[in-house]
Scaffold this active site. Structure first.
Site, PDB file in Angstrom:
ATOM      1  CG  ASP A  96     -28.676 113.434 112.908  1.00 53.94           C
ATOM      2  OD1 ASP A  96     -28.259 114.553 113.242  1.00 53.94           O
ATOM      3  OD2 ASP A  96     -29.476 113.254 111.978  1.00 53.94           O
ATOM      4  CE  LYS A  99     -31.887 121.161 112.117  1.00 57.47           C
ATOM      5  NZ  LYS A  99     -31.127 120.338 111.181  1.00 57.47           N
ATOM      6  NE  ARG A 154     -30.380 126.653 105.700  1.00 54.68           N
ATOM      7  CZ  ARG A 154     -31.246 126.043 106.506  1.00 54.68           C
ATOM      8  NH1 ARG A 154     -31.574 124.794 106.317  1.00 54.68           N
ATOM      9  NH2 ARG A 154     -31.783 126.710 107.509  1.00 54.68           N
ATOM     10  CB  THR A 196     -27.271 120.553 110.541  1.00 53.96           C
ATOM     11  OG1 THR A 196     -27.905 120.688 111.807  1.00 53.96           O
ATOM     12  CG2 THR A 196     -28.028 119.541 109.698  1.00 53.96           C
ATOM     13  CE1 TYR A 224     -16.428 121.966  91.245  1.00 57.36           C
ATOM     14  CE2 TYR A 224     -16.796 123.722  89.659  1.00 57.36           C
ATOM     15  CZ  TYR A 224     -17.224 122.573  90.306  1.00 57.36           C
ATOM     16  OH  TYR A 224     -18.447 122.046  90.012  1.00 57.36           O
ATOM     17  CD  GLU A 236     -14.463 118.007  91.312  1.00 63.52           C
ATOM     18  OE1 GLU A 236     -13.516 117.483  90.706  1.00 63.52           O
ATOM     19  OE2 GLU A 236     -15.613 118.095  90.856  1.00 63.52           O
TER      20      GLU A 236
HETATM   21  N1  PLP Z   1     -30.880 115.231 111.291  1.00 61.00           N
HETATM   22  C1  PLP Z   1     -31.724 115.795 112.142  1.00 61.00           C
HETATM   23  C2  PLP Z   1     -31.857 115.236 113.524  1.00 61.00           C
HETATM   24  C3  PLP Z   1     -32.478 116.906 111.747  1.00 61.00           C
HETATM   25  O1  PLP Z   1     -33.354 117.458 112.589  1.00 61.00           O
HETATM   26  C4  PLP Z   1     -32.319 117.408 110.441  1.00 61.00           C
HETATM   27  C5  PLP Z   1     -33.067 118.577 109.944  1.00 61.00           C
HETATM   28  O2  PLP Z   1     -33.973 119.071 110.495  1.00 61.00           O
HETATM   29  C6  PLP Z   1     -31.429 116.755 109.583  1.00 61.00           C
HETATM   30  C7  PLP Z   1     -30.718 115.659 110.031  1.00 61.00           C
HETATM   31  C8  PLP Z   1     -31.309 117.129 108.132  1.00 61.00           C
HETATM   32  O3  PLP Z   1     -30.619 118.230 107.892  1.00 61.00           O
HETATM   33  P1  PLP Z   1     -30.730 118.939 106.441  1.00 61.00           P
HETATM   34  O4  PLP Z   1     -32.035 119.653 106.437  1.00 61.00           O
HETATM   35  O5  PLP Z   1     -29.517 119.820 106.438  1.00 61.00           O
HETATM   36  O6  PLP Z   1     -30.655 117.838 105.424  1.00 61.00           O
END
Ligand code: PLP
Length: 417
Positions: A197, A226, A232, A223, A51, A53
């Protein structure tokens, strides 16, 4: 897995089954990847026991000296990789990372402008089905009906009209370079914050084969699982001025104890992404996507936007008279796994769709190159030319399985060999 096999043969069996599936099939899902053994070892480690936090040196628990080191390494490596001033490596998923940025900078009811889900955006960019679309007043821009490219004029017109507090740029199924500079101009014109994003393209940005949003935007979310080929999870980049606000939204705002095993695995992934080998990997992902796209085009497949600049592309199957759902099912039975996907202005429902999405991160991790993409295009065409021919699917599946034995599923096995 000896201990697991002894204790829980059911779960051990599930894992072996998945391992076989990953080895025997050609996976073309654009959002997935096969991580290295080093990443697997870090995420499967005893660091998950701890843990922690808080943040390095400011924890609510004793005994954090080792996990502090892991988190500091992850932060420093991510900052170095993406040339960012601050990084939070605790978000458990991309959706949580996006939510953390919104909740840091916006109040409920504030206006956000993101990309339309059905044109390639993500649920967490304000789609009605997501809480991001319920908490905030959300509007969406899309792609041009003619070119299927992001319609920057529409973005500008909408931004002028809805005056968003934040513009969100990024996509789950958009195959062309995104012009972050143009989004910055639009955001500045209307006084909006800008968040990008880069979940899908993070590995390409790290490898230098897609322009980085960092110089242009206020916040970057991504993320790690990918194209970046890590565990993950997710992370947030921002300037120092927002650092402590972002950190306190993530913890204690949205999450409790961070997953320290995953954070260690993120550190490993960032280290791998700093190598020349990874930069070459990023380049090859794009070369493979272009090669597969071109081979399918030559066989009469209609590619959304006509081509690709990144790791993925969409195929519009309307002219072939097949739905995305039927195509994806037939291909999976033939050992080629991908997903059905809506195409811009689709007339089919999201459960049926007119398209499929094809991505090359995994096949590239396995060491496949342009020559192999030509072979994959042959199989895709054979299967889609006779979608209901089950014996053909069986035949292709066995050819694919034999072919796959030449391509190991862990990147470093290939590197050592
Ligand atoms: N943002 C984009 C552009 C994505 O393609 C994805 C997932 O496919 C996410 C955010 C979300 O990620 P998570 O599945 O880890 O919540």
């Amino acid at each position: 897995m000896t201990a697991l096999m002894k204790m829980d043969p059911d779960i051990a069996g599930v894992i072996s089954g998945e391992e076989r599936r990953e080895a025997d099939k050609i996976i073309l899902i654009a959002s997935e990847n096969y991580v290295s053994q080093a990443v697997i070892e870090a995420q499967g480690s005893i660091l998950s026991n701890k843990y922690a936090e808080g943040y390095p040196s400011k924890r609510f628990y004793e005994g954090c000296e080792y996990v502090d080191e892991a988190e500091s390494l992850a932060i420093e490596r991510a900052k170095d990789l993406f040339k960012a001033e601050h990084c939070n490596v605790q978000p458990l998923s991309g959706t949580i990372a996006n939510l953390a940025v919104y909740l840091t900078m916006l109040k409920p009811g504030d206006t956000i402008l993101g990309m339309n889900l059905s044109h390639g955006g993500h649920l967490s960019h304000g789609a009605p089905a997501s809480f991001t679309g319920r908490i905030f007043q959300s509007y969406h821009y899309g792609v041009s009906r003619e070119t299927h490219l992001i319609d920057y004029d529409e973005v500008r017109t909408m931004a002028r009209s809805v005056k968003p507090r934040m513009i969100v740029v990024g996509a789950s199924s958009y195959s062309r370079i995104i012009d972050f500079g143009k989004f910055r101009e639009i955001a500045d014109e209307v006084g909006a914050l800008l968040m990008s994003d880069i979940a899908h393209i993070a590995g390409l940005v790290a490898a230098g084969v897609h322009p980085s949003p960092v110089p242009y935007v206020d916040f970057v979310t991504s993320t790690t699982h990918k194209t970046l080929r890590g565990p993950r999870g997710a992370f947030i980049l921002c300037r120092k001025e927002y650092a402590s606000k972002i950190d306190s939204t993530v913890f204690p705002g949205l999450q409790g104890g961070p997953f320290m095993n995953i954070i260690a695995a993120k550190a490993v992934c960032f280290k791998e992404a700093q190598t020349e080998q990874f930069r070459e990997y990023g380049k090859q992902i794009v070369r493979n996507a272009k090669a597969l796209c071109q081979a399918l085009k030559e066989k009469g497949y209609d590619i959304v936007t006509g081509s690709t600049d990144n790791h993925m592309f969409l195929v519009d199957l309307t002219n072939k008279g097949i739905t995305g759902r039927d195509a994806a099912h037939a291909l999976d039975r033939a050992g080629i796994t991908l997903n059905k996907n809506v195409i811009p202005f689709d007339t089919q429902s999201p459960y049926v769709t007119s398209g499929i999405r094809i991505g090359t991160p995994i096949v590239t991790t396995r060491g496949m190159r342009e020559r192999e993409m030509a072979q994959i295009a042959e199989w895709i065409d054979r299967v889609l030319s006779n979608v209901s021919d089950k014996s053909l699917q069986k035949q292709v599946a066995s050819e694919v399985k034999a072919f796959c034995t030449n391509y190991p599923i862990r990147p470093e096995i290939r590197n050592e060999g």
